[in-house]
Design a protein around this motif. Sequence first.
Motif, PDB file in Angstrom:
ATOM      1  N   ILE A  69       2.507  13.073  -1.448  1.00 56.02           N
ATOM      2  CA  ILE A  69       1.577  12.563  -0.321  1.00 56.02           C
ATOM      3  C   ILE A  69       2.200  11.609   0.527  1.00 56.02           C
ATOM      4  O   ILE A  69       3.617  11.250   0.504  1.00 56.02           O
ATOM      5  CB  ILE A  69       0.504  11.691  -1.118  1.00 56.02           C
ATOM      6  N   ASN A 111       2.498   1.816  -3.455  1.00 54.31           N
ATOM      7  CA  ASN A 111       1.553   2.117  -4.455  1.00 54.31           C
ATOM      8  C   ASN A 111       1.204   3.764  -4.128  1.00 54.31           C
ATOM      9  O   ASN A 111       1.235   4.249  -5.108  1.00 54.31           O
ATOM     10  CB  ASN A 111       0.188   1.285  -4.448  1.00 54.31           C
ATOM     11  N   ARG A 112       1.231   4.227  -3.043  1.00 55.19           N
ATOM     12  CA  ARG A 112       0.982   5.461  -2.896  1.00 55.19           C
ATOM     13  C   ARG A 112       2.317   6.469  -3.075  1.00 55.19           C
ATOM     14  O   ARG A 112       2.010   7.521  -3.955  1.00 55.19           O
ATOM     15  CB  ARG A 112       0.498   5.919  -1.245  1.00 55.19           C
ATOM     16  N   ARG A 113       3.281   5.930  -2.840  1.00 51.26           N
ATOM     17  CA  ARG A 113       4.696   6.856  -3.219  1.00 51.26           C
ATOM     18  C   ARG A 113       4.613   6.586  -4.844  1.00 51.26           C
ATOM     19  O   ARG A 113       5.487   7.669  -5.458  1.00 51.26           O
ATOM     20  CB  ARG A 113       5.803   6.184  -2.569  1.00 51.26           C
ATOM     21  N   ILE A 141       1.079   6.656   3.991  1.00 52.49           N
ATOM     22  CA  ILE A 141      -0.134   5.956   4.229  1.00 52.49           C
ATOM     23  C   ILE A 141      -1.141   6.955   4.369  1.00 52.49           C
ATOM     24  O   ILE A 141      -0.855   8.297   5.058  1.00 52.49           O
ATOM     25  CB  ILE A 141      -0.160   5.026   5.635  1.00 52.49           C
ATOM     26  N   SER A 142      -2.425   6.826   4.192  1.00 58.35           N
ATOM     27  CA  SER A 142      -3.582   7.783   4.561  1.00 58.35           C
ATOM     28  C   SER A 142      -3.973   7.422   5.923  1.00 58.35           C
ATOM     29  O   SER A 142      -3.649   6.669   6.623  1.00 58.35           O
ATOM     30  CB  SER A 142      -4.696   7.429   3.430  1.00 58.35           C
ATOM     31  N   ARG A 192       2.442   6.849  -7.124  1.00 57.94           N
ATOM     32  CA  ARG A 192       1.433   7.531  -7.711  1.00 57.94           C
ATOM     33  C   ARG A 192       2.043   9.114  -7.492  1.00 57.94           C
ATOM     34  O   ARG A 192       2.067   9.896  -8.349  1.00 57.94           O
ATOM     35  CB  ARG A 192       0.109   7.590  -7.187  1.00 57.94           C
ATOM     36  N   GLU A 214      -6.269  14.143   3.500  1.00 62.01           N
ATOM     37  CA  GLU A 214      -4.809  13.902   3.305  1.00 62.01           C
ATOM     38  C   GLU A 214      -3.758  14.868   3.400  1.00 62.01           C
ATOM     39  O   GLU A 214      -2.554  14.682   3.686  1.00 62.01           O
ATOM     40  CB  GLU A 214      -4.730  13.421   1.820  1.00 62.01           C
ATOM     41  N   GLN A 250       0.846  -1.357   0.030  1.00 58.35           N
ATOM     42  CA  GLN A 250       0.046  -0.024  -0.093  1.00 58.35           C
ATOM     43  C   GLN A 250       0.873   1.441   0.055  1.00 58.35           C
ATOM     44  O   GLN A 250       0.402   2.153  -0.853  1.00 58.35           O
ATOM     45  CB  GLN A 250      -0.894  -0.119   1.280  1.00 58.35           C
ATOM     46  N   GLN A 306      -5.990   4.373   6.485  1.00 61.47           N
ATOM     47  CA  GLN A 306      -4.811   3.210   6.235  1.00 61.47           C
ATOM     48  C   GLN A 306      -4.242   3.385   7.692  1.00 61.47           C
ATOM     49  O   GLN A 306      -3.945   1.918   8.402  1.00 61.47           O
ATOM     50  CB  GLN A 306      -3.849   3.429   5.318  1.00 61.47           C
TER      51      GLN A 306
END
Length: 533
Positions: A284, A276-278, A287-288, A280, A375, A273, A291
């Motif tokens: 950001i 994938n966030r990093r 983690i959200s 994109r 976020e 997870q 999450q």
Amino acid sequence: MLIALFERIGESNPQLFREIKGRFITRNLWVTFLSSSIGQFLLLLSCSKQTCISYNDGECAQVNWEFHWQIIYRLLNWVLPILLITNGVYALINDVAQEERKGTLNFIRFSPQSSQTILLGKILGVPSLLYLGIALAIGLHLGSGLVAGLPLSSMLGIYALWAVGCALFYNSALLYTLQHSDKMEAKTLAGGGCLLAFLVGLAYVGTIDFAVDWYNLKLIQCLTPASGNNSLDYCQTNGLNWQWFFLPIGNQPVFAYGLAFISLSIAAYWYWQAVNRRFRSRGITLISKLQSYKLVASFELWLLGFSLPELKTIVTNNDLGVGFGLLFFVTPILLIIIAVNLTPSYQALLDWSRYKHLEFKGRKYSLWRDLIWGEKSPAIVAVALNLLITALIWLPWMLLWLQKERSENVQTPQLLLGWFMTMNVILIYVAIAELLRLTKTPTWLIFASTALSTIVLTVGAIFALAENKLPIVQFLLLFSPFPIVSLGFGVTAITFLGLVTQLVTLSLLTWQLTRKVQTIGASSSQSYLSASP
């Protein structure tokens, strides 16, 4: 058939097809096949000489074949997973770092493929030749293990642990690369990651190997009771009474294997997870906030599983227990790490403070909803919720633990007060970190880590030198990540003064943080108008 397989791969995962097509050329395939075959041949040859029983005219006349296959299995049991981990990590880091520097990774990001598809294509495609070489040696490893007496189920279980371990290592390698590819050269980055993977991989593979031997040995002893004792009593007195949520992982390999496999899978999932966030976006957080709530809940439930069984045991009056250490020493470290990764960048905080009300088109803006789920909003409310989740999960254990009066050092009110003060300390650290984030300092994380580490190490050094006798040391320990240590001294006045100081400090930091966010949120025109006569 092979062409149809490649066409199907290209349709389902174009990135994987691109990686395989670039590597599966005739020369590379021949090198992989010959390297694996020659390595297996040399291994067989060397083991035959080592397990020779008698010689005739300088040549081996008799070989201890049982021991021979055991040696081969042992060597392959170490060599194959270490090769998978180290070479795979090196290849992934080097490939992704080079593509990041050349700019091709940005081009891939704009493709219609999802980030999961791209990253999965990298993980499966970049080390594809390595997978082929290992697959050619699996037959020898499987055969030697079966001849050595290991059941097929154990062999398949070992392969599953290798697979989930590689997933964890490869996800960590991708995250490490995406975090630092702009700071170091690809070869340097890959070399450092490979060395770290080798060291951690040795521990991982050694743990698997030791666990298999240990369970086999202890279970044989349990099935053969010594001195006429009951087998269950014998297992419990030999350290096999470990439990997780009352499941006997100490004397049941199936439960132990299941717990290990599920734990590694969940760890690999959370790394996936974050990757994938990093991938994109670099702007950001890893983690959200949603999450983070799930991550904290899953981790604390996992820890709680080791703590519940000890409530049934009878211990000495000074034994604080496993759960005490997990709650007051392991959990604060996890929460501090999560808090750092939840803190948005300066630009994100700036955008949020100025334009937060514009992001809720058609809906009424709610500050609290934004602080809990947003976020770009500050992380202090989310960290407080994570602390509350932890408290709710551990509250039944704390109440049951208090009924047993397990320790002379920590009495009934001190356990609950200790956790409350731990929450205050972590929130103070988060507020300090977010204030440093708002200073426009590029290396804010280094400053924050250095400041917090200095506080912790200084307090620890004073604590060690003073031998718990100075009241000032007991007071300073209340601001360390583990204030429960100071509560064990039982000095009520110092505890009350520390609690008041904590609350005042947290209030001042929160007020300063709110004021700072409002200040940077004011536009340049507002600042100009407020400064004019």
